[in-house]
Design a protein around this motif. Structure first.
Motif, PDB file in Angstrom:
ATOM      1  N   GLY A 279       0.821  -1.198   0.000  1.00  0.00           N
ATOM      2  CA  GLY A 279       0.000   0.000   0.000  1.00  0.00           C
ATOM      3  C   GLY A 279       0.861   1.255   0.000  1.00  0.00           C
ATOM      4  N   TYR A 280       0.226   2.396   0.180  1.00  0.00           N
ATOM      5  CA  TYR A 280       0.957   3.660   0.196  1.00  0.00           C
ATOM      6  C   TYR A 280       1.269   4.067   1.637  1.00  0.00           C
ATOM      7  N   ARG A 281       2.194   5.018   1.782  1.00  0.00           N
ATOM      8  CA  ARG A 281       2.553   5.508   3.110  1.00  0.00           C
ATOM      9  C   ARG A 281       1.329   6.154   3.757  1.00  0.00           C
ATOM     10  N   GLY A 282       1.029   5.744   4.971  1.00  0.00           N
ATOM     11  CA  GLY A 282      -0.087   6.311   5.701  1.00  0.00           C
ATOM     12  C   GLY A 282      -1.401   5.576   5.534  1.00  0.00           C
ATOM     13  N   GLN A 283      -1.450   4.581   4.671  1.00  0.00           N
ATOM     14  CA  GLN A 283      -2.697   3.855   4.444  1.00  0.00           C
ATOM     15  C   GLN A 283      -3.158   3.152   5.715  1.00  0.00           C
ATOM     16  N   GLY A 284      -2.238   2.557   6.445  1.00  0.00           N
ATOM     17  CA  GLY A 284      -2.591   1.868   7.676  1.00  0.00           C
ATOM     18  C   GLY A 284      -3.072   2.808   8.774  1.00  0.00           C
ATOM     19  N   LEU A 285      -2.783   4.101   8.631  1.00  0.00           N
ATOM     20  CA  LEU A 285      -3.207   5.104   9.608  1.00  0.00           C
ATOM     21  C   LEU A 285      -4.512   5.785   9.191  1.00  0.00           C
ATOM     22  N   GLY A 286      -5.034   5.394   8.019  1.00  0.00           N
ATOM     23  CA  GLY A 286      -6.279   5.988   7.536  1.00  0.00           C
ATOM     24  C   GLY A 286      -6.087   7.352   6.899  1.00  0.00           C
ATOM     25  N   LEU A 287      -4.869   7.650   6.452  1.00  0.00           N
ATOM     26  CA  LEU A 287      -4.589   8.945   5.839  1.00  0.00           C
ATOM     27  C   LEU A 287      -4.688   8.845   4.323  1.00  0.00           C
ATOM     28  N   PRO A 288      -4.978   9.959   3.644  1.00  0.00           N
ATOM     29  CA  PRO A 288      -5.030   9.917   2.181  1.00  0.00           C
ATOM     30  C   PRO A 288      -3.641   9.690   1.578  1.00  0.00           C
ATOM     31  N   GLU A 289      -3.626   9.254   0.344  1.00  0.00           N
ATOM     32  CA  GLU A 289      -2.357   8.963  -0.330  1.00  0.00           C
ATOM     33  C   GLU A 289      -1.576  10.233  -0.658  1.00  0.00           C
ATOM     34  N   SER A 290      -2.290  11.301  -1.006  1.00  0.00           N
ATOM     35  CA  SER A 290      -1.615  12.558  -1.360  1.00  0.00           C
ATOM     36  C   SER A 290      -2.518  13.725  -0.979  1.00  0.00           C
TER      37      SER A 290
ATOM     38  N   ASP B  61       9.776   3.766  10.275  1.00  0.00           N
ATOM     39  CA  ASP B  61       8.997   2.609   9.857  1.00  0.00           C
ATOM     40  C   ASP B  61       8.637   2.760   8.378  1.00  0.00           C
ATOM     41  N   ARG B  62       7.793   1.878   7.867  1.00  0.00           N
ATOM     42  CA  ARG B  62       7.476   1.910   6.433  1.00  0.00           C
ATOM     43  C   ARG B  62       6.665   3.137   6.033  1.00  0.00           C
ATOM     44  N   ASP B  63       6.035   3.797   7.005  1.00  0.00           N
ATOM     45  CA  ASP B  63       5.297   5.035   6.736  1.00  0.00           C
ATOM     46  C   ASP B  63       6.197   6.259   6.858  1.00  0.00           C
TER      47      ASP B  63
END
Length: 155
Positions: free
Chosen positions: A26-37, A137-139
């Motif tokens: 996935g994209y950075r922040g996806q696991g935190l519920g944040l938008p991709e951009s 981390d990965r984010d």
């Protein structure tokens, strides 16, 4: 398997090897519920380093002009304390240091809430210690952000 491919996999790291096998991170922040951009997305590293540079320059200037007796070496020592105070006051109240404000970044708690004062204190102390800030981390969240449950986002 070609030896060059195995060496390339080893040099690229486990994430690249997993992606080659079809794992989707996935994209950075996806696991935190944040938008991709855009606004609300994880802050890019370039802006975060730029904000840190601006804040550090400001702290050096303040410590040189007000605390060090115009001694550059002493100013560097005082700048760390000034940086800690600056971070505590600004992140704890408005959620951003002057450098972050200039580069349109903000520090929030996980879940989009305002970062509480105790968490802002923990985050600021860990940033001053440096090592937690360079372990990501990965984010691309530093250990200081993970431990204080904070996220740096674009505004």
């Amino acid at each position: 398997m070609d030896k060059r491919q195995a060496i390339g996999s080893w040099l690229s790291g486990p994430r690249a090897a997993a992606e080659d096998m079809g794992v989707d991170f996935g994209y950075r922040g996806q696991g935190l519920g944040l938008p991709e951009s855009g606004p609300g997305a994880i802050a890019p590293l370039g802006r975060r380093f730029g904000a840190l540079f601006i804040d550090w320059a400001l702290c050096l200037l303040v410590s040189y002009a007000l605390l060090s007796g115009r001694d550059a070496q002493v100013a560097g020592n005082w700048a760390l304390l000034v940086f800690l105070v600056l971070s505590l006051v600004t992140v704890g109240t408005v959620g951003a240091t002057p450098g972050k404000l200039l580069l349109k970044l903000r520090v929030i708690g996980e879940g989009g809430v305002r970062l509480s004062l105790p968490k802002a204190v923990l985050r600021s102390v860990l940033v001053v210690l440096v090592i937690p800030a360079v372990v990501w981390d990965r984010d691309t969240r530093g250990l200081h952000d993970r431990l204080s449950r904070a996220v740096q986002i674009r505004v």
